[in-house]
Design an enzyme around this catalytic site. Structure first.
Site, PDB file in Angstrom:
ATOM      1  N   CYS A 188       0.870  -1.178   0.000  1.00 52.94           N
ATOM      2  CA  CYS A 188       0.000   0.000   0.000  1.00 52.94           C
ATOM      3  C   CYS A 188       0.908   1.230   0.000  1.00 52.94           C
ATOM      4  O   CYS A 188       2.078   1.136  -0.374  1.00 52.94           O
ATOM      5  CB  CYS A 188      -0.979  -0.026   1.183  1.00 52.94           C
ATOM      6  SG  CYS A 188      -0.241   0.122   2.822  1.00 52.94           S
ATOM      7  N   ASN A 216       2.367   1.434   4.358  1.00 53.91           N
ATOM      8  CA  ASN A 216       2.624   0.156   5.023  1.00 53.91           C
ATOM      9  C   ASN A 216       2.302   0.218   6.514  1.00 53.91           C
ATOM     10  O   ASN A 216       2.977  -0.378   7.343  1.00 53.91           O
ATOM     11  CB  ASN A 216       4.073  -0.292   4.787  1.00 53.91           C
ATOM     12  CG  ASN A 216       4.338  -1.749   5.158  1.00 53.91           C
ATOM     13  OD1 ASN A 216       5.448  -2.082   5.543  1.00 53.91           O
ATOM     14  ND2 ASN A 216       3.359  -2.620   5.057  1.00 53.91           N
ATOM     15  N   CYS A 271      -1.437   0.456   7.362  1.00 53.73           N
ATOM     16  CA  CYS A 271      -2.849   0.089   7.501  1.00 53.73           C
ATOM     17  C   CYS A 271      -3.206  -1.122   6.638  1.00 53.73           C
ATOM     18  O   CYS A 271      -3.314  -2.239   7.135  1.00 53.73           O
ATOM     19  CB  CYS A 271      -3.771   1.258   7.137  1.00 53.73           C
ATOM     20  SG  CYS A 271      -3.779   2.611   8.333  1.00 53.73           S
ATOM     21  N   ARG A 272      -3.393  -0.890   5.345  1.00 57.89           N
ATOM     22  CA  ARG A 272      -3.929  -1.931   4.469  1.00 57.89           C
ATOM     23  C   ARG A 272      -2.991  -3.112   4.267  1.00 57.89           C
ATOM     24  O   ARG A 272      -3.402  -4.270   4.427  1.00 57.89           O
ATOM     25  CB  ARG A 272      -4.302  -1.332   3.106  1.00 57.89           C
ATOM     26  CG  ARG A 272      -5.421  -0.310   3.195  1.00 57.89           C
ATOM     27  CD  ARG A 272      -5.620   0.406   1.888  1.00 57.89           C
ATOM     28  NE  ARG A 272      -4.482   1.279   1.601  1.00 57.89           N
ATOM     29  CZ  ARG A 272      -4.331   1.968   0.478  1.00 57.89           C
ATOM     30  NH1 ARG A 272      -5.224   1.848  -0.492  1.00 57.89           N
ATOM     31  NH2 ARG A 272      -3.296   2.757   0.304  1.00 57.89           N
ATOM     32  N   SER A 273      -1.753  -2.858   3.893  1.00 62.17           N
ATOM     33  CA  SER A 273      -0.867  -3.985   3.587  1.00 62.17           C
ATOM     34  C   SER A 273      -0.490  -4.797   4.832  1.00 62.17           C
ATOM     35  O   SER A 273      -0.474  -6.031   4.753  1.00 62.17           O
ATOM     36  CB  SER A 273       0.358  -3.542   2.787  1.00 62.17           C
ATOM     37  OG  SER A 273       1.091  -2.543   3.434  1.00 62.17           O
ATOM     38  N   ASP A 275      -8.238   3.409   1.641  1.00 61.05           N
ATOM     39  CA  ASP A 275      -7.258   3.644   2.695  1.00 61.05           C
ATOM     40  C   ASP A 275      -7.969   4.111   3.965  1.00 61.05           C
ATOM     41  O   ASP A 275      -8.459   5.241   4.034  1.00 61.05           O
ATOM     42  CB  ASP A 275      -6.247   4.693   2.236  1.00 61.05           C
ATOM     43  CG  ASP A 275      -5.052   4.793   3.167  1.00 61.05           C
ATOM     44  OD1 ASP A 275      -5.143   4.325   4.329  1.00 61.05           O
ATOM     45  OD2 ASP A 275      -4.025   5.339   2.740  1.00 61.05           O
TER      46      ASP A 275
END
Length: 145
Positions: A9, A12, A14-16, A120
């Protein structure tokens, strides 16, 4: 052969890392990592609200630390999974000559979801909604492995 998957993301945090945590839970034999296309949070733990939302579902992200995506990742991983088109474009821009590692959008694995990108939550604040989508995409990706 063990599958090596990198989730990417922007920062690095939150999402990933959430995708890495969910996949670690459902695919413990895969080699997994996550990275960001920016260097804003290198060395930092995942964002506290994301950690809290993940922990409530049984995913512990506390040991993960942000790192920046690098060209070497095309060699080190069998599949690179981007959270959105902007990051996919940045990743492809770093592709070394001759590297054939596929780069895909994670949300496209989420069966029953009409989404191509993982929003995000750092900006949307919808950590649980993003985790719902990540869990669905992780199941879809696992089915393809």
């Amino acid at each position: 052969m063990t599958t090596r998957i990198l989730f990417v993301c922007l920062g690095n945090i939150c999402r990933s890392p959430a995708a890495e945590g969910v996949m670690r839970h459902i695919a413990p034999d895969a080699l997994l990592d996550s990275a960001g296309t920016s260097d804003w949070h290198v060395g930092e733990a995942p964002y506290a609200p994301m950690q809290s939302a993940a922990r409530a579902r049984g995913y512990d992200l506390s040991a993960l630390r942000a790192r920046q995506f690098r060209g070497q990742d095309f060699t080190d991983f069998d599949l690179i999974v981007a959270m959105d088109r902007a990051n996919l474009t940045k990743i492809e821009g770093m592709r070394p000559t001759g590297a054939e590692t596929p780069v895909v959008l994670f949300a496209e694995y989420a069966e029953g979801w009409d989404m191509t990108e993982v929003p995000d939550p750092y900006y949307t604040r919808d950590f649980n909604g993003v985790l719902d989508l990540i869990e669905a995409a992780a199941q879809g990706l696992l089915a393809q492995l």
